[in-house]
Design a protein around this motif. Structure first.
Motif, PDB file in Angstrom:
ATOM      1  N   LEU A  28      40.506  34.455  34.560  1.00 43.03           N
ATOM      2  CA  LEU A  28      41.850  35.016  34.327  1.00 43.03           C
ATOM      3  C   LEU A  28      42.812  34.201  35.171  1.00 43.03           C
ATOM      4  CD1 LEU A  28      42.824  38.764  35.124  1.00 43.03           C
ATOM      5  CD2 LEU A  28      44.398  36.915  34.616  1.00 43.03           C
ATOM      6  N   GLY A  70      35.904  42.203  33.737  1.00 40.71           N
ATOM      7  CA  GLY A  70      37.253  42.085  33.298  1.00 40.71           C
ATOM      8  C   GLY A  70      37.373  42.025  31.766  1.00 40.71           C
ATOM      9  N   ASN A 171      33.033  46.213  29.941  1.00 39.56           N
ATOM     10  CA  ASN A 171      34.192  46.439  30.804  1.00 39.56           C
ATOM     11  C   ASN A 171      35.222  47.325  30.111  1.00 39.56           C
ATOM     12  OD1 ASN A 171      36.070  45.670  33.138  1.00 39.56           O
ATOM     13  ND2 ASN A 171      37.286  45.026  31.365  1.00 39.56           N
ATOM     14  N   GLU A 172      35.661  48.357  30.797  1.00 38.80           N
ATOM     15  CA  GLU A 172      36.768  49.220  30.331  1.00 38.80           C
ATOM     16  C   GLU A 172      36.726  49.482  28.825  1.00 38.80           C
ATOM     17  OE1 GLU A 172      40.557  47.780  31.871  1.00 38.80           O
ATOM     18  OE2 GLU A 172      40.030  48.452  33.880  1.00 38.80           O
ATOM     19  N   TRP A 177      43.235  48.494  24.728  1.00 37.74           N
ATOM     20  CA  TRP A 177      43.538  47.055  24.831  1.00 37.74           C
ATOM     21  C   TRP A 177      42.275  46.193  24.811  1.00 37.74           C
ATOM     22  CZ3 TRP A 177      44.178  50.687  28.665  1.00 37.74           C
ATOM     23  CH2 TRP A 177      43.238  50.637  29.715  1.00 37.74           C
ATOM     24  N   HIS A 241      37.944  52.483  37.888  1.00 38.31           N
ATOM     25  CA  HIS A 241      38.954  51.440  38.120  1.00 38.31           C
ATOM     26  C   HIS A 241      40.268  52.118  38.483  1.00 38.31           C
ATOM     27  CE1 HIS A 241      36.866  48.218  35.371  1.00 38.31           C
ATOM     28  NE2 HIS A 241      36.102  48.614  36.372  1.00 38.31           N
ATOM     29  N   TYR A 243      44.407  51.058  39.985  1.00 36.75           N
ATOM     30  CA  TYR A 243      45.422  50.180  40.581  1.00 36.75           C
ATOM     31  C   TYR A 243      46.625  51.031  40.958  1.00 36.75           C
ATOM     32  CZ  TYR A 243      42.681  46.317  38.692  1.00 36.75           C
ATOM     33  OH  TYR A 243      41.660  45.424  38.411  1.00 36.75           O
ATOM     34  N   GLU A 291      36.799  48.045  40.232  1.00 36.64           N
ATOM     35  CA  GLU A 291      38.134  47.426  40.250  1.00 36.64           C
ATOM     36  C   GLU A 291      39.053  48.363  41.001  1.00 36.64           C
ATOM     37  OE1 GLU A 291      39.961  45.799  36.686  1.00 36.64           O
ATOM     38  OE2 GLU A 291      37.984  45.294  35.874  1.00 36.64           O
ATOM     39  N   TRP A 295      48.472  46.762  42.487  1.00 37.73           N
ATOM     40  CA  TRP A 295      48.874  45.838  41.403  1.00 37.73           C
ATOM     41  C   TRP A 295      50.144  46.405  40.773  1.00 37.73           C
ATOM     42  CZ3 TRP A 295      45.735  45.109  36.179  1.00 37.73           C
ATOM     43  CH2 TRP A 295      46.409  44.189  35.360  1.00 37.73           C
ATOM     44  N   ALA A 351      39.803  44.015  43.231  1.00 35.28           N
ATOM     45  CA  ALA A 351      40.179  43.078  42.166  1.00 35.28           C
ATOM     46  C   ALA A 351      41.502  42.432  42.559  1.00 35.28           C
ATOM     47  CB  ALA A 351      40.327  43.824  40.846  1.00 35.28           C
ATOM     48  N   GLN A 352      41.484  41.090  42.639  1.00 32.18           N
ATOM     49  CA  GLN A 352      40.399  40.148  42.514  1.00 32.18           C
ATOM     50  C   GLN A 352      40.341  39.291  43.786  1.00 32.18           C
ATOM     51  OE1 GLN A 352      40.414  38.238  38.655  1.00 32.18           O
ATOM     52  NE2 GLN A 352      40.687  40.175  37.577  1.00 32.18           N
ATOM     53  N   ILE A 357      46.056  38.959  41.633  1.00 38.21           N
ATOM     54  CA  ILE A 357      46.101  40.181  42.464  1.00 38.21           C
ATOM     55  C   ILE A 357      45.088  40.060  43.623  1.00 38.21           C
ATOM     56  CG2 ILE A 357      47.157  41.894  40.924  1.00 38.21           C
ATOM     57  CD1 ILE A 357      44.431  42.657  39.841  1.00 38.21           C
TER      58      ILE A 357
HETATM   59  O1  AHR Z   1      41.774  42.937  37.084  1.00 32.37           O
HETATM   60  C1  AHR Z   1      42.639  42.712  36.020  1.00 32.37           C
HETATM   61  C2  AHR Z   1      42.244  43.497  34.778  1.00 32.37           C
HETATM   62  O2  AHR Z   1      42.425  44.860  35.021  1.00 32.37           O
HETATM   63  C3  AHR Z   1      40.814  43.390  34.334  1.00 32.37           C
HETATM   64  O3  AHR Z   1      40.576  42.292  33.524  1.00 32.37           O
HETATM   65  C4  AHR Z   1      40.625  44.657  33.545  1.00 32.37           C
HETATM   66  O4  AHR Z   1      39.285  45.092  33.561  1.00 32.37           O
HETATM   67  C5  AHR Z   1      41.580  45.630  34.180  1.00 32.37           C
HETATM   68  O5  AHR Z   1      42.344  46.291  33.245  1.00 32.37           O
END
Ligand code: AHR
Length: 498
Positions: A28, A70, A171-172, A177, A241, A243, A291, A295, A351-352, A357
């Protein structure tokens, strides 16, 4: 403000788990290319890895690294990243609207992992792919030799199998999305069957099922329950996860964001235990908080809708947050919460790692430097040892718009035979906190070291030109008899007693 903290080695939560101090390397932006890998950089080694970044990764005290995503992993063909680099295909990365050159793949990552001294945590693609491709990658990584994929790995220069133990099943997958987004039942079945097949190949694995991408997801709670109803016996951990960001200048709520993380963990643990009861299962599922970070996601989303991406660049600068002091204090609070929950949080990944971030930033061809958030992570990883202790703070509270009344002091301690370490955040924005430590249960101890990360400007940042503006400094306000330490407003603090 005045607060007290009682520390008693009898109040044990669980042993400190090294895997609490994991991070994340995703294909990424500039995390891989010009982050960990930049052939031609003055510090690059023969494999093209930046030594400056490797040194900082070691200094950060990273235990595990999740890879290769991710969102990226949900469209990834891992075979693109093996064999002679010149013949590897370039591919569109739909998740980040980039071109993936595939110069780095699993073999390069594992070489880097060995140099960095970290445990890999590998993710398989359950978005556009399924059981067979997961098995192929596992065979490539963990079978010694004598089969198609394992012989290829040997031919590519890795004689010994990688023996990768921790695997993320996608992942997620709850996120609309996500490429190959699924309902909880669809994903739960696929996770269960992928896990069952992977264990047939290698019974020693630890497998992580996708939980929710955030506690505000509309399916939160139901998602964990349904996924675990399908996959309970086959998996070991469920992911979380989260943020956080300061919204509308509400610093007090932001500094209390660990309240949400605490609730999040409690809800997921309760849901997992509910499924355990229903299934009459004996094992307990633990959390992989794989994660987490600060962010400013809403800024990113707004910029994306104002200016949708054009073109398919290689390694564009994406998600390159500049972290200030308050961000570092929020990160410190999140680390305290992860440690406080060490009985059920088995692993975590900030992350990360680089540029995206991230605690470590690089200039292409130039310097690497430490952001503010580097420091709480590095100190927690370095000093947390032995047992995590439940501490009993008596703290003033204040009202926050997002979380209601929260204590101004957020703290945890760890204890081994040599030293007891207190990690403490003062969330007060309006003044210092005089913290009295009731450490009678530890016997005759004194403060051997006290540091604080603070600044008169809560928005102070580190930059490439001035990388050491916000760093932990010795706390001059330490008193004995009774033990007292003054914590500056908006600060992350480490106090070591011996
Ligand atoms: O860490 C950035 C992104 O955040 C990752 O790719 C995803 O898993 C999450 O939504």
């Amino acid at each position: 403000h005045e607060a007290t903290l009682t520390i008693d080695p009898a109040f044990r939560v669980a042993p400190v788990r090294r895997r609490t101090f994991g991070t994340f390397v995703e294909h990424l932006g500039r995390c891989v290319y010009t982050g960990i890998y930049e052939p031609g950089h003055p510090s690059a080694d023969a494999d093209g890895f930046r030594q400056d970044v490797l040194d900082m990764t070691r200094e950060l005290g990273v235990s595990t690294v999740r890879y290769p995503g991710g969102n990226f992993v949900s469209g990834y063909r891992w075979e693109d990243g093996i064999g002679p680099v010149a013949s590897r295909p370039a591919r569109l990365d739909l998740a980040w609207h980039s071109t993936e050159p595939n110069e780095v793949g699993v073999d390069e990552f594992m070489r880097w992992a060995r140099k960095a001294g970290i445990e890999p945590m590998m993710a398989v693609n359950l978005g556009t792919r399924g059981v067979q491709e997961a098995l192929d990658l596992l065979e490539y990584c963990n079978i010694e030799s004598g089969t198609h994929w394992s012989d290829l790995r040997v031919a590519h220069g890795a004689k010994e199998p990688y023996g990768i133990r921790m695997w993320c099943l996608g992942n997620e997958m709850d996120g609309p999305w996500q490429l190959g987004h699924k309902t909880a039942r669809e994903y739960g079945r696929l996770a269960a069957e992928t896990a069952r097949a992977m264990r047939m190949l290698d019974p020693g694995l630890e497998l992580v099922a996708c939980g929710s991408s955030g506690s505000s997801m509309p399916t939160f709670g139901a998602w964990e329950a349904e996924v675990l109803e399908e996959a309970y016996d086959q998996v070991d951990h469920i992911s979380c996860h989260a943020y956080y960001e300061e919204k509308n200048g509400d610093l007090a709520s932001f500094l209390a964001c660990s309240t949400d993380m605490e609730e999040f963990i409690a809800s997921v643990v309760a849901t997992a235990d509910h499924v355990r009861a229903k299934l009459r299962a004996t094992k307990r599922i633990t959390v992989s908080f794989d994660e987490w970070n600060v962010w400013y996601l809403s800024r990113f989303e707004a910029a994306k809708s104002a200016e949708p991406p054009v073109g398919w660049p290689v390694a564009p600068p994406l998600l390159e947050e500049r972290y200030h002091l308050a961000d570092a204090v929020a990160v410190g609070g999140l680390l305290i919460t992860l440690l406080r929950n060490s009985d059920r949080v088995a692993a975590a990944s900030q992350a990360q790692l680089v540029n995206v971030i991230a605690p470590i930033m690089t200039e292409p061809g130039g310097r690497a430097w430490r952001q503010t958030i580097f420091h709480p992570f590095a100190q927690a990883s370095r000093y947390a040892s032995g047992e995590v202790l439940r501490v009993e703070p008596v703290s003033p509270v204040h009202e926050t718009a997002e979380y209601g009344e929260v204590p101004l002091l957020h703290a945890v301690a760890t204890h081994d035979e040599d030293v007891t370490t207190v990690f403490a955040v003062n969330r007060a924005v309006d003044g210092p906190m005089e913290l009295t430590l009731d450490a009678r249960a530890l016997g005759d101890v004194r403060v051997v070291e006290a540091t604080t990360l603070s600044d008169p400007d809560v928005y102070a940042v580190n930059t490439a030109a001035d990388p050491d503006w916000v760093v932990p400094r010795a706390n001059p306000d330490v008193m004995s008899d009774p033990l007292r330490v003054v914590l500056p407003p908006v600060s992350w603090n480490v106090i070591r007693l011996a």
